[in-house]
Enzyme design. Structure first.
Site, mmCIF file in Angstrom:
data_model
loop_
_atom_site.group_PDB
_atom_site.id
_atom_site.type_symbol
_atom_site.label_atom_id
_atom_site.label_comp_id
_atom_site.label_asym_id
_atom_site.label_seq_id
_atom_site.Cartn_x
_atom_site.Cartn_y
_atom_site.Cartn_z
ATOM 1 N N ILE A 29 0.832 -1.207 0.000
ATOM 2 C CA ILE A 29 0.000 0.000 0.000
ATOM 3 C C ILE A 29 0.867 1.257 0.000
ATOM 4 O O ILE A 29 0.673 2.164 -0.811
ATOM 5 C CB ILE A 29 -0.963 -0.008 1.208
ATOM 6 N N ASP A 71 13.829 0.464 11.985
ATOM 7 C CA ASP A 71 12.640 -0.125 12.610
ATOM 8 C C ASP A 71 11.933 0.986 13.377
ATOM 9 O O ASP A 71 12.559 1.663 14.209
ATOM 10 C CB ASP A 71 13.082 -1.247 13.568
ATOM 11 N N LYS A 93 7.053 11.958 16.534
ATOM 12 C CA LYS A 93 8.111 12.670 17.285
ATOM 13 C C LYS A 93 9.300 13.009 16.396
ATOM 14 O O LYS A 93 9.898 14.066 16.512
ATOM 15 C CB LYS A 93 8.605 11.801 18.453
ATOM 16 N N SER A 139 -4.301 3.367 8.824
ATOM 17 C CA SER A 139 -4.905 2.626 9.933
ATOM 18 C C SER A 139 -5.707 1.450 9.387
ATOM 19 O O SER A 139 -5.327 0.835 8.377
ATOM 20 C CB SER A 139 -5.766 3.592 10.754
ATOM 21 N N LYS A 141 -4.543 -0.134 16.163
ATOM 22 C CA LYS A 141 -5.016 0.885 15.224
ATOM 23 C C LYS A 141 -5.941 1.895 15.915
ATOM 24 O O LYS A 141 -6.000 3.060 15.509
ATOM 25 C CB LYS A 141 -5.724 0.229 14.038
ATOM 26 N N ILE A 178 -7.764 -4.837 0.638
ATOM 27 C CA ILE A 178 -7.121 -4.356 -0.587
ATOM 28 C C ILE A 178 -6.543 -5.550 -1.330
ATOM 29 O O ILE A 178 -5.706 -6.276 -0.782
ATOM 30 C CB ILE A 178 -5.984 -3.351 -0.267
#
Ligand code: HXC
Length: 331
Positions: free
Chosen positions: A33, A81, A141, A172, A190, A219
């Site tokens: 995606i 990561d 952040k 999400s 989520k 999807i």
């Protein structure tokens, strides 16, 4: 040229160059995606910095995405990561040093698998919370000051040839709207992501940063849905509860999703283009669900019971839903 044709990742309705001079920073950017989202933005003029855990996969995705537009600058950095704030921050700083800014952010890195609560170890639950929720927080952040700067620098997005800046999207899901069996970890994670984005919208909207959520439904052709399908979730049943054949949708796809079809990566890329474009200049704190209406009837998506072998709640009571085998990682 890239192996993908433009119609596969973007609708032919957007104007060329609407993101010229802007830079997008994408976590999980090599995924099915997020790579389509990035591809669409690059096609329309943006440069991109994508990060991921897998070095080869991330670098290869960047090289392929760069082919969609002559002169595009796309960097792919692996070994990052989102659970590790320091490496994420270094990546964000490197993006600014090498590409000049961070104008848009897509927080797309996610982890998921199928398991009952009974089959989830505390570590397994925490892994998904760490990647999705903490990872999104870490991404916010690491990039929010850059986004604030970009928003301040591009304060007149409606001026001719002046794309906006300071936009944030988290990718999400819709699981947590209703709850979905075997997705307690992803649903909780989520829900946290959506909540975090609301806070960004409130706290950084006054600085010009617009923060929104895109919630994809099923999807087609994605790793996540391949896994769901393997477990018997994604296969949309073409029979009703009495075994009668449901007529195919007029759109030729799933008869049980209200829109009549599964989603495509292009649907999500188009939603992304909209939210980053000048057209969405006052859209903030919104959750844009792109699922054909599937979440409104779980019968169309993720409803255990569509696979005759997994009738709800029998498979839970019999224990058949526990102990799904951990698939080989593609990371
Ligand atoms: C139960 C599982 C499991 C499974 C892993 N675990 N897979 N438990 N069922 N199928 C447990 C492990 O046993 C371990 O707990 C803990 O999770 C951590 O696993 P590791 O592999 O050691 O950790 P890590 O490398 O951090 O892996 C993170 C991960 C993995 C989320 C578990 O699946 C991953 O890296 N996924 C990234 C790719 C991905 O998921 N993409 C899909 C996103 S699509 P113990 O206690 O045994 O040590 C999406 C849309 C929805 O989100 C799609 C629905 C499927």
């Amino acid at each position: 040229m890239s192996k993908q044709q433009p119609h596969e990742f973007i609708s032919p309705v957007w104007r060329d160059g609407i993101f010229r001079g802007r830079v997008v920073f994408v976590t999980g950017g090599a995924g099915d995606i997020c790579s389509a989202q990035t591809r669409a933005l690059v096609y329309l003029g943006a440069d991109a910095f994508i990060i991921g855990r897998n070095v080869e996969k991330t670098e290869a995705a960047a090289i392929d995405i760069a082919k969609v537009r002559k002169g595009a600058r796309v960097m792919g950095i692996g070994n990052v990561d989102v659970r590790n704030f320091e490496t994420l921050q270094k990546a964000a700083d490197r993006c600014v040093a090498e590409l000049g800014s961070i104008d848009f952010v897509i927080a797309g890195a996610a982890g998921n698998f199928i398991s009952t609560i009974a089959g989830l170890s505390p570590k397994a639950f925490k892994s998904v919370m760490d990647i999705d929720t903490i990872g999104t927080f870490n991404t916010i952040k690491a990039t929010i000051d850059h986004l604030s700067k970009s928003a301040a620098a591009h304060i007149s997005p409606n001026a001719e040839n002046s794309p906006p800046g300071g936009r944030f999207i988290a990718v999400s899901a819709t699981f947590h709207y209703t709850g979905v069996p075997l997705q307690s970890h992803a649903s909780a994670a989520k829900a946290g992501v959506d909540s975090l984005v609301s806070s960004v919208a409130l706290e950084y909207g006054p600085r010009g940063v617009m923060a929104n959520v895109i919630a994809p439904g099923p999807i087609e052709g994605t790793e996540g849905m391949d896994r769901l399908a393997r477990a018997g979730f994604g296969e949309i049943d073409t029979k009703d509860g009495k075994g009668q054949q449901i007529p195919p949708s007029v759109r030729g796809g799933s008869p049980t999703i209200p829109s009549g079809r599964w989603g495509t990566v292009r649907d999500i890329a188009d939603a992304t283009v909209y939210l980053f474009s000048a057209a969405a200049d006052n859209v903030n704190g919104h959750v844009l669900v792109v699922d054909g209406g599937a979440w409104r009837r779980q019968g169309g998506f993720l409803c255990v019971g569509q696979n005759p072998a997994m009738q709800y709640p029998n498979f839970l009571l019999s224990g058949a839903g526990s102990g799904q085998k951990k698939p080989a990682s593609k990371i």
